[in-house]
Every structure is written in structure tokens, then in C-alpha cells.
Motif scaffolding. Structure first.
Motif, PDB file in Angstrom:
ATOM      1  N   TRP A   1      -0.186   4.225   1.085  1.00 48.41           N
ATOM      2  CA  TRP A   1      -0.456   5.079   2.252  1.00 48.41           C
ATOM      3  C   TRP A   1       0.631   4.830   3.298  1.00 48.41           C
ATOM      4  CZ3 TRP A   1      -3.917   8.125   5.230  1.00 48.41           C
ATOM      5  CH2 TRP A   1      -4.928   8.753   4.486  1.00 48.41           C
ATOM      6  N   ASN A   2       1.109   5.914   3.953  1.00 49.01           N
ATOM      7  CA  ASN A   2       2.197   5.803   4.946  1.00 49.01           C
ATOM      8  C   ASN A   2       3.406   5.079   4.344  1.00 49.01           C
ATOM      9  OD1 ASN A   2       0.505   7.016   6.998  1.00 49.01           O
ATOM     10  ND2 ASN A   2      -0.513   5.031   7.188  1.00 49.01           N
TER      11      ASN A   2
ATOM     12  N   ILE B   1      -3.523   3.879  10.122  1.00 53.09           N
ATOM     13  CA  ILE B   1      -3.311   4.637  11.351  1.00 53.09           C
ATOM     14  C   ILE B   1      -4.581   5.393  11.717  1.00 53.09           C
ATOM     15  CG2 ILE B   1      -1.999   6.491  12.471  1.00 53.09           C
ATOM     16  CD1 ILE B   1       0.389   5.677  10.733  1.00 53.09           C
TER      17      ILE B   1
ATOM     18  N   SER C   1      -0.288  -0.075   6.137  1.00 56.33           N
ATOM     19  CA  SER C   1      -0.196   0.612   7.422  1.00 56.33           C
ATOM     20  C   SER C   1      -1.422   1.489   7.586  1.00 56.33           C
ATOM     21  CB  SER C   1       1.075   1.477   7.472  1.00 56.33           C
ATOM     22  OG  SER C   1       1.038   2.367   8.580  1.00 56.33           O
TER      23      SER C   1
ATOM     24  N   SER D   1       0.832  -1.205   0.000  1.00 56.47           N
ATOM     25  CA  SER D   1       0.000   0.000   0.000  1.00 56.47           C
ATOM     26  C   SER D   1       0.866   1.255   0.000  1.00 56.47           C
ATOM     27  CB  SER D   1      -0.898   0.003   1.246  1.00 56.47           C
ATOM     28  OG  SER D   1      -1.442   1.303   1.484  1.00 56.47           O
TER      29      SER D   1
ATOM     30  N   GLY E   1      -4.016   2.227  -1.374  1.00 56.75           N
ATOM     31  CA  GLY E   1      -4.201   2.153   0.069  1.00 56.75           C
ATOM     32  C   GLY E   1      -4.471   0.727   0.516  1.00 56.75           C
ATOM     33  N   SER E   2      -4.561   0.557   1.834  1.00 59.70           N
ATOM     34  CA  SER E   2      -4.743  -0.800   2.359  1.00 59.70           C
ATOM     35  C   SER E   2      -6.052  -1.428   1.905  1.00 59.70           C
ATOM     36  CB  SER E   2      -4.671  -0.765   3.886  1.00 59.70           C
ATOM     37  OG  SER E   2      -3.339  -0.493   4.309  1.00 59.70           O
ATOM     38  N   PHE E   3      -7.087  -0.596   1.701  1.00 58.41           N
ATOM     39  CA  PHE E   3      -8.360  -1.156   1.237  1.00 58.41           C
ATOM     40  C   PHE E   3      -8.177  -1.889  -0.099  1.00 58.41           C
ATOM     41  CE2 PHE E   3     -12.928  -1.418   1.506  1.00 58.41           C
ATOM     42  CZ  PHE E   3     -13.331  -1.537   0.187  1.00 58.41           C
ATOM     43  N   GLU E   4      -7.269  -1.379  -0.939  1.00 63.03           N
ATOM     44  CA  GLU E   4      -7.031  -1.979  -2.252  1.00 63.03           C
ATOM     45  C   GLU E   4      -6.110  -3.195  -2.212  1.00 63.03           C
ATOM     46  OE1 GLU E   4      -6.915   1.495  -1.852  1.00 63.03           O
ATOM     47  OE2 GLU E   4      -8.981   1.524  -2.569  1.00 63.03           O
TER      48      GLU E   4
HETATM   49  N1  LIG Z   1      -6.270   6.258   6.175  1.00 62.49           N
HETATM   50  C1  LIG Z   1      -5.593   5.209   5.587  1.00 62.49           C
HETATM   51  C2  LIG Z   1      -5.981   4.660   4.367  1.00 62.49           C
HETATM   52  N2  LIG Z   1      -7.087   5.147   3.723  1.00 62.49           N
HETATM   53  C3  LIG Z   1      -7.298   4.897   2.304  1.00 62.49           C
HETATM   54  C4  LIG Z   1      -7.987   3.554   2.023  1.00 62.49           C
HETATM   55  O1  LIG Z   1      -7.134   2.460   2.282  1.00 62.49           O
HETATM   56  C5  LIG Z   1      -8.424   3.480   0.554  1.00 62.49           C
HETATM   57  O2  LIG Z   1      -7.273   3.594  -0.256  1.00 62.49           O
HETATM   58  C6  LIG Z   1      -9.390   4.586   0.211  1.00 62.49           C
HETATM   59  O3  LIG Z   1     -10.507   4.539   1.096  1.00 62.49           O
HETATM   60  C7  LIG Z   1      -9.895   4.459  -1.239  1.00 62.49           C
HETATM   61  O4  LIG Z   1     -10.515   3.213  -1.426  1.00 62.49           O
HETATM   62  N3  LIG Z   1      -5.291   3.628   3.836  1.00 62.49           N
HETATM   63  C8  LIG Z   1      -4.188   3.112   4.476  1.00 62.49           C
HETATM   64  O5  LIG Z   1      -3.562   2.167   3.976  1.00 62.49           O
HETATM   65  N4  LIG Z   1      -3.790   3.655   5.669  1.00 62.49           N
HETATM   66  C9  LIG Z   1      -4.461   4.671   6.254  1.00 62.49           C
HETATM   67  O6  LIG Z   1      -4.062   5.123   7.367  1.00 62.49           O
END
Ligand SMILES: Nc1c(NC[C@H](O)[C@H](O)[C@H](O)CO)[nH]c(=O)[nH]c1=O
Ligand SMILES: CC(=O)[C@@H](O)COP(=O)(O)O
Length: 165
Positions: free
Chosen positions: A31-32, A92, A90, A29, A64-67
Motif C-alpha cells: 500500500w502507498n 494514511i 505507510s 507493505s 498492506g500494513s496489517f499483513e
Molecule cells: N488503507 C491502508 C491500508 N489498508 C489495507 C490493510 O493494511 C490490509 O491490507 C487490508 O485491511 C486487508 O487485510 N494498508 C496500508 O498499509 N496503508 C493504508 O493506508
């Protein structure tokens, strides 16, 4: 046992299969990135330390982690010769409940990939209250979650191989 009492980077090579014949996918991911890249390095180094070959490691990035769930799913579909996949993220805590939904979705999604698929997918996702906790678990005083995930990936790849016979 909490992570603080069990260093994430500790492993006994005599108890770990040789990884020389295994092929690994790692989905990271964005993010972070300081945290996730630190965990990637920990995983990469541990795989090589256990006999793995760098040419047998493929990395994909996701936003991001969701993906991570989709990225790992597509990786297992794209490379049917993989022996294990590691999902690195990661998450947070922020001001809202979004943290809860992302963490739940990722953990349940990766669980589903393991139940429904044939290639083990390792959950290397930090879910921290703050950045300091993330730093401590991605190469800091509590070790590196990526190292722990690599060892799990090697062991699960061996289990999958043994289960065929
Ligand atoms: N806030 C964090 C996210 N948010 C983004 C989501 O993972 C995703 O990419 C978005 O909602 C679009 O689908 N992701 C992390 O990996 N870490 C975070 O702290
Ligand atoms: C895990 C998240 O999505 C979170 O970091 C986003 O922050 P916020 O809850 O303040 O929007």
C-alpha cells in the motif's frame, strides 16, 4: 520531540556498530508503494553505509500494513539466522475509522513479536494524516523513516548479540 524538529535521516556513524556481520530481513507493505519503496531504499542505503552487505539483506512484500505482522512473524521463523527485521508500511488517514484499526493492529502486533520472539522487529510504519506528511517522512524535508529504522535495527542487533554473553 516531533519529527519536524528531528530529521529522520540524521545519524552519527561513530555511535553505530559496524553492520558487516549482521543479516537483515525487511518486510514491505505494497500500500502507498512510492512511500514504502522510498523507506526501503533509505533503510537499504543506511545499512550499506554502516558496513552492511547487500547479500545479507532479504526483502519480502506483503499486501498492506496489517499483513506486516504475519509477514515479519513468518520471516523470523523462516530465517533463524537473522539479526533484525524491519517492518515498513505507510498508513494514511481516509474517510473512516479503518486507519485507527490498522494502525493499532500493526503497532500492537509488532510489539507482540518483540515481546514473544528473539529477533528484534523494528516499527517502520508511517501513520500520517495525509500523503504530504508521508512524502516528507520518506525522503522529503523531514528525512527518511527507513534510515531511522535501519539505524535502530543495527543497534538492536548489536544489543541482542551482546546480551548473549
Ligand atoms: N488503507 C491502508 C491500508 N489498508 C489495507 C490493510 O493494511 C490490509 O491490507 C487490508 O485491511 C486487508 O487485510 N494498508 C496500508 O498499509 N496503508 C493504508 O493506508
Ligand atoms: C488506512 C485505511 O485503511 C484508509 O486509508 C482507508 O480509507 P477509508 O477510511 O476512506 O476507507
Amino acid at each position: 520531540m516531533a519529527t519536524k524538529n528531528n530529521n529522520l535521516s540524521s545519524y552519527d556513524k561513530t555511535t553505530i556498530p559496524n553492520a558487516k556481520d549482521f543479516r537483515f530481513g525487511i518486510v514491505v507493505s505494497e500500500w502507498n508503494p512510492a512511500i514504502t519503496n522510498g523507506m526501503f531504499q533509505g533503510a537499504f542505503d543506511a545499512i550499506l553505509d554502516c558496513g552492511g552487505i547487500k547479500e545479507n539483506i532479504v526483502r519480502w512484500n506483503v499486501p498492506g500494513s496489517f499483513e506486516l505482522v504475519y509477514g515479519c512473524k513468518k520471516m523470523t521463523e523462516s530465517y533463524d539466522m537473522l539479526d533484525a527485521v524491519i517492518a515498513i508500511g505507510s498508513v494514511i488517514q481516509g474517510e473512516t475509522k479503518h486507519f485507527d484499526y490498522v494502525c493499532e493492529a500493526v503497532s500492537q502486533g509488532i510489539k507482540d513479536l518483540n515481546v514473544q520472539g528473539d529477533i528484534p522487529v523494528i516499527f517502520c510504519v508511517l501513520t500520517d494524516n495525509n500523503m504530504q506528511q508521508a512524502i516528507e517522512r520518506s525522503g522529503g524535508k523531514h528525512g527518511n523513516k527507513g534510515t531511522e529504522a535501519a539505524i535502530a535495527a543495527i543497534k538492536m542487533a548489536q544489543l541482542r548479540k551482546d546480551a548473549r554473553f
